[in-house]
Motif scaffolding. Structure first.
Motif, PDB file in Angstrom:
ATOM      1  N   GLY A 220      -0.201 -11.759   3.252  1.00  0.00           N
ATOM      2  CA  GLY A 220      -0.540 -13.141   2.946  1.00  0.00           C
ATOM      3  C   GLY A 220      -0.809 -13.309   1.458  1.00  0.00           C
ATOM      4  O   GLY A 220      -0.425 -12.472   0.639  1.00  0.00           O
ATOM      5  N   ILE A 233      -2.331 -18.165   1.953  1.00  0.00           N
ATOM      6  CA  ILE A 233      -1.646 -17.814   3.206  1.00  0.00           C
ATOM      7  C   ILE A 233      -2.510 -16.753   3.875  1.00  0.00           C
ATOM      8  O   ILE A 233      -2.600 -15.617   3.392  1.00  0.00           O
ATOM      9  CB  ILE A 233      -0.229 -17.264   2.950  1.00  0.00           C
ATOM     10  CG1 ILE A 233       0.626 -18.325   2.229  1.00  0.00           C
ATOM     11  CG2 ILE A 233       0.432 -16.861   4.269  1.00  0.00           C
ATOM     12  CD1 ILE A 233       1.981 -17.796   1.762  1.00  0.00           C
ATOM     13  N   ASN A 234      -3.175 -17.126   4.941  1.00  0.00           N
ATOM     14  CA  ASN A 234      -4.153 -16.246   5.580  1.00  0.00           C
ATOM     15  C   ASN A 234      -3.443 -15.278   6.535  1.00  0.00           C
ATOM     16  O   ASN A 234      -2.950 -15.678   7.600  1.00  0.00           O
ATOM     17  CB  ASN A 234      -5.194 -17.065   6.338  1.00  0.00           C
ATOM     18  CG  ASN A 234      -6.399 -16.234   6.730  1.00  0.00           C
ATOM     19  OD1 ASN A 234      -6.267 -15.060   7.074  1.00  0.00           O
ATOM     20  ND2 ASN A 234      -7.582 -16.826   6.686  1.00  0.00           N
ATOM     21  N   ALA A 235      -3.394 -14.015   6.128  1.00  0.00           N
ATOM     22  CA  ALA A 235      -2.684 -13.000   6.922  1.00  0.00           C
ATOM     23  C   ALA A 235      -3.291 -12.847   8.311  1.00  0.00           C
ATOM     24  O   ALA A 235      -2.580 -12.530   9.271  1.00  0.00           O
ATOM     25  CB  ALA A 235      -2.695 -11.660   6.187  1.00  0.00           C
ATOM     26  N   LYS A 309       6.438 -18.284   3.942  1.00  0.00           N
ATOM     27  CA  LYS A 309       4.998 -18.477   3.739  1.00  0.00           C
ATOM     28  C   LYS A 309       4.248 -17.339   4.428  1.00  0.00           C
ATOM     29  O   LYS A 309       3.616 -17.509   5.464  1.00  0.00           O
ATOM     30  CB  LYS A 309       4.576 -19.830   4.285  1.00  0.00           C
ATOM     31  CG  LYS A 309       5.219 -21.001   3.546  1.00  0.00           C
ATOM     32  CD  LYS A 309       4.787 -22.331   4.130  1.00  0.00           C
ATOM     33  CE  LYS A 309       5.427 -23.477   3.363  1.00  0.00           C
ATOM     34  NZ  LYS A 309       5.034 -24.806   3.933  1.00  0.00           N
ATOM     35  N   GLY A 310       4.340 -16.181   3.824  1.00  0.00           N
ATOM     36  CA  GLY A 310       3.824 -14.956   4.417  1.00  0.00           C
ATOM     37  C   GLY A 310       4.975 -14.075   4.858  1.00  0.00           C
ATOM     38  O   GLY A 310       6.127 -14.529   4.980  1.00  0.00           O
TER      39      GLY A 310
END
Length: 415
Positions: A220, A233-235, A309-310
């Protein structure tokens, strides 16, 4: 048999928990401390060619006491205990003449109850050895070591019991999948072997899972949360999406028998990078391959949905394979174990191992190696216990197996 219980209670005092984070062999020094104690004991019992490698592999032999050409057989157990719970300062409890009651495990607040563990209902009158609720017991696999050495001591003390050469091997790091990594099959010298590493009385196993590990690594982007809009971008959120894409009814808690599974065993979470650690298990090779392909497809699908996006990557590693492929061509190995159990008044319970043993890897290294019971229950947890009667039966089966093997081949030679 007092020696059997004394050995076991003494062995569980050694802290031999293996460490998956340490790449040394063995992965913990406690295993070497224990191995040196066992080495001295093996020599005192009367085993010959006793050796302990720097890697923690301990071997010895009991010479044949017959002139006939009897194949050398092996007996194997592992010295480490599982990382799932502490193996230090083990305080065993002996519960004599068990009558079905709920057992308090020390003052820990943990209990051993027949409602939670119905196997207890068949153990009335037995002597149970339990934990105090704060550690593992260590029956997996120190009971196997105690049973093997008690059986060897029995054969030495009773030379009228015929047997061929018996090769004894104790391995490190089985619980973290490395027990066979440096096992010297040629040096060991057996034509086949048995791991004494099973559960309740009667278990006889020569099938196990095909096994792989899978790491799903989610990348992320971390930005200060105050200015994160459109940037962060929250992994962890992506990792949660992936877990929800996995079949909810194909997990360990939802499967049994020959059913395979995916199991999320651990995760290392953060916003920038989250790693999901899975194990994959299946008895059938085609289904095993299909499970790995499914995970690969899910990763590709998720990457497509993320649209940059990730990012998600997958690392697959095979661990071990179903030993049936290597044992089935040698049915006499299983037949001898079945016959030995029958002679001891035990009906063999042939079932697949929903896990693995050193024997799985060793079978593919040229040493066919089924698994025999120890008499233990609930391995890898605080509710682990074993019965003295089950341990005694394991010793009786090992002694009879050695004798039965010799008698079988003497009869063949005289035919």
């Amino acid at each position: 048999m007092n020696q059997l219980v004394e050995r076991f209670l003494r062995y569980v005092q050694f802290d031999t928990q293996s460490n998956p984070s340490d790449q040394a062999c063995p992965s913990s020094q406690g295993q070497l401390v224990f191995a040196n104690q066992l080495k001295a004991e093996m020599i005192a019992i009367g085993l010959t060619d006793v050796s302990l490698s720097d890697d923690g592999y301990l071997m010895g032999r009991l010479p044949s006491n017959v002139s006939a050409n009897v194949p050398a057989i092996g007996l194997i157990a592992h010295m480490d205990t599982a990382p799932d719970a502490s193996g230090a300062q083990v305080k065993p409890q002996l519960v004599e003449n068990y009558q079905g009651q709920t057992i308090a495990l020390g003052t820990s607040g943990e209990v051993l109850s027949p409602e939670q563990y119905p196997d207890l209902n068949g153990l009335h009158g037995h002597t149970l050895i339990t934990t105090d609720g704060t550690t593992l017991l260590g029956a997996d696999n120190k009971s196997g070591i105690a049973e093997i050495l008690t059986a060897i001591a029995t054969l030495v003390a009773n030379p009228e019991i015929q047997h061929g050469e018996i090769c004894v091997g104790f391995t490190p790091d089985e619980e973290i999948g490395r027990g066979a990594d440096r096992f010297d099959v040629k040096k060991f010298g057996a034509q086949w072997a048995y791991t004494i590493d099973g559960g309740p009385v009667g278990e006889l196993e020569f099938e196990n899972f095909n096994a792989a590990s899978a790491e799903v690594i989610v990348h992320g982007v971390n930005v200060h949360p105050g200015t994160a809009k459109g940037k962060m971008i929250n992994a962890m959120n992506i990792a949660a999406q992936f877990q929800l894409m996995m079949p909810a009814d194909e997990t360990p808690e939802s499967t049994e028998g020959y059913e395979g599974f995916y199991h999320l065993v651990a995760m290392s979470p953060s916003v920038a990078k989250t790693t999901l650690h899975y194990i994959i298990r299946d008895f059938d090779q085609d289904s095993f391959a299909a499970r790995k392909a499914f995970m690969t497809e899910q990763v590709a699908m998720l990457n497509q949905n993320l649209q940059g996006k990730g990012r998600v990557e997958l690392v697959l590693s095979d661990s071990y394979f179903n030993m049936k492929e290597m044992v089935a061509p040698h049915p006499e190995i299983i037949e001898l174990a079945q016959a030995a159990m029958a002679d001891c008044g035990i009906e063999a319970n042939i079932k697949p191992i929903r896990g693995g043993t050193d024997g799985a890897r060793l079978s593919f290294m040229g040493l066919p190696c089924p698994n025999i019971f120890t008499g233990g229950y609930n391995f890898h947890g605080l509710h682990e216990f074993i019965t003295v009667q089950g341990m005694e039966k394991a010793v009786a089966v090992i002694v009879r197996l050695a004798e039965k093997t010799a008698q079988t081949y003497i009869s063949k030679e005289n035919a």
